[in-house]
Motif scaffolding. Structure first.
Motif, PDB file in Angstrom:
ATOM      1  N   GLU A 649       0.823  -1.209   0.000  1.00 56.55           N
ATOM      2  CA  GLU A 649       0.000   0.000   0.000  1.00 56.55           C
ATOM      3  C   GLU A 649       0.859   1.262   0.000  1.00 56.55           C
ATOM      4  O   GLU A 649       0.484   2.287  -0.570  1.00 56.55           O
ATOM      5  N   ALA A 650       2.032   1.181   0.637  1.00 55.15           N
ATOM      6  CA  ALA A 650       2.897   2.350   0.748  1.00 55.15           C
ATOM      7  C   ALA A 650       3.702   2.608  -0.524  1.00 55.15           C
ATOM      8  O   ALA A 650       3.942   3.777  -0.872  1.00 55.15           O
ATOM      9  N   LEU A 651       4.112   1.557  -1.212  1.00 55.63           N
ATOM     10  CA  LEU A 651       5.102   1.710  -2.288  1.00 55.63           C
ATOM     11  C   LEU A 651       4.574   1.371  -3.675  1.00 55.63           C
ATOM     12  O   LEU A 651       5.356   1.303  -4.624  1.00 55.63           O
ATOM     13  N   LEU A 652       3.285   1.125  -3.806  1.00 61.84           N
ATOM     14  CA  LEU A 652       2.681   0.936  -5.120  1.00 61.84           C
ATOM     15  C   LEU A 652       1.466   1.851  -5.232  1.00 61.84           C
ATOM     16  O   LEU A 652       0.725   2.028  -4.263  1.00 61.84           O
ATOM     17  N   THR A 653       1.268   2.394  -6.403  1.00 60.04           N
ATOM     18  CA  THR A 653       0.096   3.246  -6.609  1.00 60.04           C
ATOM     19  C   THR A 653      -0.526   2.926  -7.957  1.00 60.04           C
ATOM     20  O   THR A 653       0.173   2.651  -8.915  1.00 60.04           O
ATOM     21  N   PRO A 654      -1.872   2.874  -8.057  1.00 53.05           N
ATOM     22  CA  PRO A 654      -2.855   3.120  -6.988  1.00 53.05           C
ATOM     23  C   PRO A 654      -3.061   1.892  -6.108  1.00 53.05           C
ATOM     24  O   PRO A 654      -2.983   0.766  -6.587  1.00 53.05           O
ATOM     25  N   GLN A 655      -3.322   2.147  -4.837  1.00 49.84           N
ATOM     26  CA  GLN A 655      -3.615   1.090  -3.871  1.00 49.84           C
ATOM     27  C   GLN A 655      -4.649   1.609  -2.886  1.00 49.84           C
ATOM     28  O   GLN A 655      -4.686   2.814  -2.582  1.00 49.84           O
ATOM     29  N   TRP A 656      -5.455   0.679  -2.353  1.00 44.97           N
ATOM     30  CA  TRP A 656      -6.479   1.054  -1.366  1.00 44.97           C
ATOM     31  C   TRP A 656      -6.453   0.042  -0.231  1.00 44.97           C
ATOM     32  O   TRP A 656      -6.236  -1.147  -0.438  1.00 44.97           O
TER      33      TRP A 656
END
Length: 932
Positions: A649-656
């Protein structure tokens, strides 16, 4: 049956010289399509060894199964068998260092482990084939000259305790802990198996010490007669035989027999019993346990197979279908477990909805109606014949797993079945035995039942002794009202008839269709000797990850498609065809696996269902409930997986986050999914790939069906990509959302960019760190049972993950130990030269070049390559070659950058979860190429 049993023969030298250690040699039954060579040796000391020569294997593996387990624990030292398993790893007379075995395995691209069960202890490893003799040297000494290292006795007891604490909230162990209280206490398999500091405490002064008890247990229970060895390797059988004889023939023969369990598993005079226990997860489960004779020795006729098949059926009219249609259940399984050689438990397990939890008696009545229907209508010869034919197909075209997996499976099988059937036994069905089938059916009655209900709202002052589970016994159930609609399955229409192998072999996938909106690749393969095909079809939608609502809708659509096809395609699954839809950041993938024959109508049916089938209110609610249950239970999942999820969640985007997804799902109604399906199908880009035993003409025909049915309109550039982010220069600590009772540190060290060169360098550093990190923080400092270090990329972003999970050491203290280790590692790296680095480079190279052991595994590897910006099917091979070129200078240049870009995920019980989104939003994408 196509294969035939080879004759038993005796080696000529055995006839001539009694000192020859080989007493008997047998070639077991194998599939005619199995290209491997087999040989089973029985040595004069009683040890049996199954040798498998697989010239194509690029790993060698061995497994030793010892027919001794926790059932042999003395009452005053519960967990002793498991503790002994740990102690054998800590040095032998020729190799006295406590990490000698582990380091040798790791330095040669291998892995190792062991497990202790109720009646077995199994030790296993895999390794680069040229290093197999050295590995067998070290491995065999476990059973010849273990040191029972006194210096590590206390530390290993702490590690066993840490293992116990790491599992204390596992639902399966909590349930078994209660179940053990209901079974016969005189049966030796019902004891506490793991061990703890308390159960493995030092005996009172004047009695034998703990180390003496370990040694005594070893000498009283470990003996060649109760050992079964399996070796899988590319070397010829004669070479493997010589190596095994040289190293294992001297294991002592003390005339021991496999320990027998004499006491019944269940005191049937106490039945029926109705029990409820508290689950920590938001999950409601109903299990029916019936004591039966252990059917293991009846493997030639398999009298429980048809009963399990019919009760566990998921097609139209099945027990599960009737319960699902009534809104009472969303999953069911049936089969035999918990066998001890004499007795076993036939178990029917039902996953309940909240409505089902209110109607346990009705569910029970429906189950017994289904059992009676099998008794009166289900034991037809054609049903058994159909099962037998499907088993024969599976045996003929079985795909072998990785060598380590195979060695472990075969050593266990060798301990259970006659040597000639060691491969064939799980598939063999000679003829039905109606008398025995009725015997087992006669045991499935309300008076011979233990009904076991699990739910989070059960409360009781009674706790199970080892896993602290609240449970209570209830009075007998009231008579329920059985549901109607049960029907036995018709003859299976999906059974393949054309199982001919199509000749032809491609080196790697090639592009079959190249258009702006649809791309397809094809690879013809015959190396796995199976007429099977793996299709993957990725349906990509620009907004699939745009918001929590869109993510939820994507997951709902994939879940609904699986749910809506479950009953109609269950016979296809039984016949060797399978379909599944799974969501991902760009949309969803449809996966079709199985025989080439019959796959086209399966593809057509799934696509038609996706486009036009009605989304019923009941199906929508069922799938939404399953997803919500998963998200609600996330804080109770394994702590390491929670930390990994937080890192992603911290190092990939988008993430929820799961909290955001759960909240979004609660706002969803059926019409939202119906509207989303229209938007989704109206704005697609699609990729497809076929890997397997089909030619380009058939692949193109099936790809055209997909393209014409879906009519994708977008291009690849319209689909946003999942992006790795660069760790900030300032060290940061994030806390996961968890309710676990252990502490944890997951430290992530990130590379400087996503280039292949950086990936290779970081991979070699991770390989170099693996064993010393484990040895230092687990064996020497005893910080916890779950301790590991390894290469852990996020997509193409290279990184190293250091993980410690501890039952009693706080995260700040663990982090301090990590700091000290990394400081010393940096000093050691400064002195590292290319010669010392060579084995680590080679280990990374060998791991990357490891061959695929299944068609599905190979298909998935190539399929993953299509998700990257640059589609290259030789990426892994290229990375392996780069690993060989990594120099000590390269490593010394990268190391400071790794230390300067680290992110910690830490947890202590009661920690407040960190808001991850603000951290993520402050990060920039990690550079794709080097800018130095």
């Amino acid at each position: 049956m196509v294969a035939t049993l080879s004759a038993v023969w005796f080696s000529s030298s055995a006839l001539a010289a009694s000192e020859d250690p080989v007493e008997e040699v047998v070639t077991p039954i194998a599939s005619p399509f199995d290209s491997r060579d087999y040989r089973v040796l029985t040595l004069e000391n009683g040890l049996q060894a199954l040798l498998v020569s697989d010239p194509e294997a690029d790993k060698a593996a061995a497994s030793m199964n010892v027919r001794v387990g926790s059932a042999q624990d003395p009452d005053d030292l519960l967990g002793l068998a498991h503790f002994l398993e740990h102690m054998l790893f800590l040095g032998t007379e020729p190799y006295p260092e406590s990490d000698a075995y582990q380091r040798y395995i790791s330095d040669h691209a291998g892995s190792h482990n062991a497990f202790t069960a109720q009646q077995d202890t199994n030790y296993f490893f895999d390794i680069e084939p040229s290093a197999l003799p050295g590995a067998l040297d070290r491995f065999s000494e476990f059973f010849l000259s273990p040191l029972f290292n006194a210096d590590h006795l206390e530390s290993e007891r702490n590690i066993v305790h840490s293992e116990y604490m790491a599992r204390i909230r596992d639902e399966s162990r909590r349930e078994n802990d209660v179940l053990d209280q209901l079974l016969n206490p005189d049966n030796a398999t019902t004891g506490f198996a793991v061990g703890s500091r308390e159960t493995l405490a030092n005996p009172p002064e004047g009695e034998a010490t703990l180390r003496e008890r370990v040694i005594d247990f070893y000498h009283h229970h470990y003996d060649a007669n109760v050992m079964n060895l399996a070796v899988v390797a590319p070397q010829p059988l004669d070479t493997l035989e010589a190596w095994v004889i040289e190293r294992f023939a001297d294991i002592p023969d003390n005339g021991l027999d496999v320990p027998a369990i004499d006491a019944p598993l269940v005191d049937t005079t106490t039945l029926p019993r109705y029990v409820e226990r508290q689950s920590l997860q938001d999950r409601r489960q109903l299990r029916f346990y019936f004591p039966i004779p252990d059917p293991t020795d009846e493997y030639r006729s398999k009298p429980t197979q048809l009963i399990s098949h019919l009760l566990g059926d998921e097609g139209d009219g099945s027990l599960l279908a009737v319960l699902r249609d009534a809104g009472l259940a969303d999953g069911l399984s049936a089969g035999v477990g918990r066998g001890d050689g004499n007795d076993a438990l036939f178990t029917v397990s039902i996953s309940l909805t909240p409505a089902g939890a209110e109607r346990l008696d009705d569910i029970q009545a429906t189950l017994f109606d289904a059992i009676e229907q099998i008794r009166t209508q289900g034991l037809d010869d054609w049903r058994y014949a159909e099962q037998r034919d499907l088993s024969e197909q599976a045996f003929r075209f079985q795909q072998h797993g990785a060598p380590q997996q195979e060695a472990t499976r075969l050593s266990m099988s060798l301990s259970r079945y006659p040597v000639e059937d060691v491969q064939y036994a799980p598939y063999r069905m000679d003829a039905p035995d109606r008398e025995r089938e009725l015997t087992y059916l006669d045991a499935l009655t309300p008076d011979n039942m233990l009904r076991f209900y699990s739910a989070p709202d059960i409360e009781s002052e009674t706790l199970s002794p080892w896993f602290n589970t609240q449970w209570r016994e209830q009075p007998p159930a009231q008579a329920g009202k059985a549901l109607t609609g049960l029907a036995l399955p018709e003859p299976n229409p999906f059974i393949a008839s054309d199982l001919a192998l199509v000749t032809g072999q491609d080196e790697r996938p090639s592009q079959l269709i190249d258009t702006p909106s649809f791309n397809a690749w094809h690879m013809q393969d015959s190396r796995f000797n199976t007429p099977s095909v793996e299709w993957r079809l990725s349906l990509q939608y620009p907004d699939a990850s745009y918001s929590p609502e869109e993510v939820v809708l994507t997951q709902l659509l994939a879940g609904w498609l699986n749910d809506s096809l479950n009953e109609s395609l269950y016979p296809a699954w039984l016949a060797g065809q399978s379909f599944s839809a799974y969501p991902h950041a760009r949309g969803m993938t449809l996966s079709f696996s199985g025989w080439r024959d019959g796959q086209t109508p399966l593809i057509e049916q799934a696509l038609q269902q996706l486009e036009t089938a009605d989304i019923s209110e009941s199906a929508f609610e069922r799938v939404r409930y399953q997803l919500q249950r998963e998200w609600r239970n996330a804080p109770q999942s394994g702590l390491a997986s929670q930390a990994s999820r937080t890192l992603g969640e911290a190092l990939l985007t988008p993430q929820w986050s799961t909290t955001e997804l759960l909240a979004a799902s609660q706002r969803m109604e059926r019409h939202h999914l119906e509207d989303f399906r229209k938007r989704f199908l109206g704005g697609l880009y699609a990729d497809a790939m076929a890997v397997g035993n089909l030619d380009a003409e058939l692949a193109r025909e099936q790809a055209d069906i997909m393209r014409n049915q879906l009519r994708p309109r977008l291009t690849r550039t319209d689909i946003p990509q999942l992006t790795p982010l660069a760790v900030s220069d300032t060290p940061r600590v994030l806390n996961p959302q968890s309710t676990r009772e252990e502490s944890l540190v997951l430290r992530y060290l990130q590379g400087r960019d996503q280039s292949a060169k950086e990936q290779a360098v970081v991979s070699v550093i991770a390989q170099w760190l693996e064993t010393p990190f484990y040895q230092r923080l687990r064996t020497e400092e005893q910080l916890g049972y779950i301790v590991n270090a390894g290469y852990s990329p996020l997509l193409q972003a290279p990184g190293i993950a250091l993980l410690v999970q501890s039952p009693d050491v706080k995260s700040d203290e663990v982090a301090a130990h990590m700091d000290a280790f990394l400081e010393e590692a940096g000093q050691a790296l400064e002195q590292l030269d290319d010669e010392a680095l060579a084995p680590y480079r080679q280990a990374v190279h060998d791991r990357l070049r490891q061959r695929d052991t299944s068609l599905a595994g190979m298909a998935n590897r190539y399929w993953q390559a299509t998700a990257l910006d640059e589609i290259r099917f030789d990426r892994q091979e290229a990375l392996a070659e780069l690993a060989l070129d990594v120099s000590a200078e390269d490593i010394q240049a990268v190391w400071p950058a790794l230390l300067g870009h680290q992110l910690d995920v830490r947890y202590n019980p009661g920690d407040t979860p960190s808001p991850v989104a603000p951290y993520r939003e402050g990060l920039a994408p990690l550079a794709k190429t080097a800018d130095r």
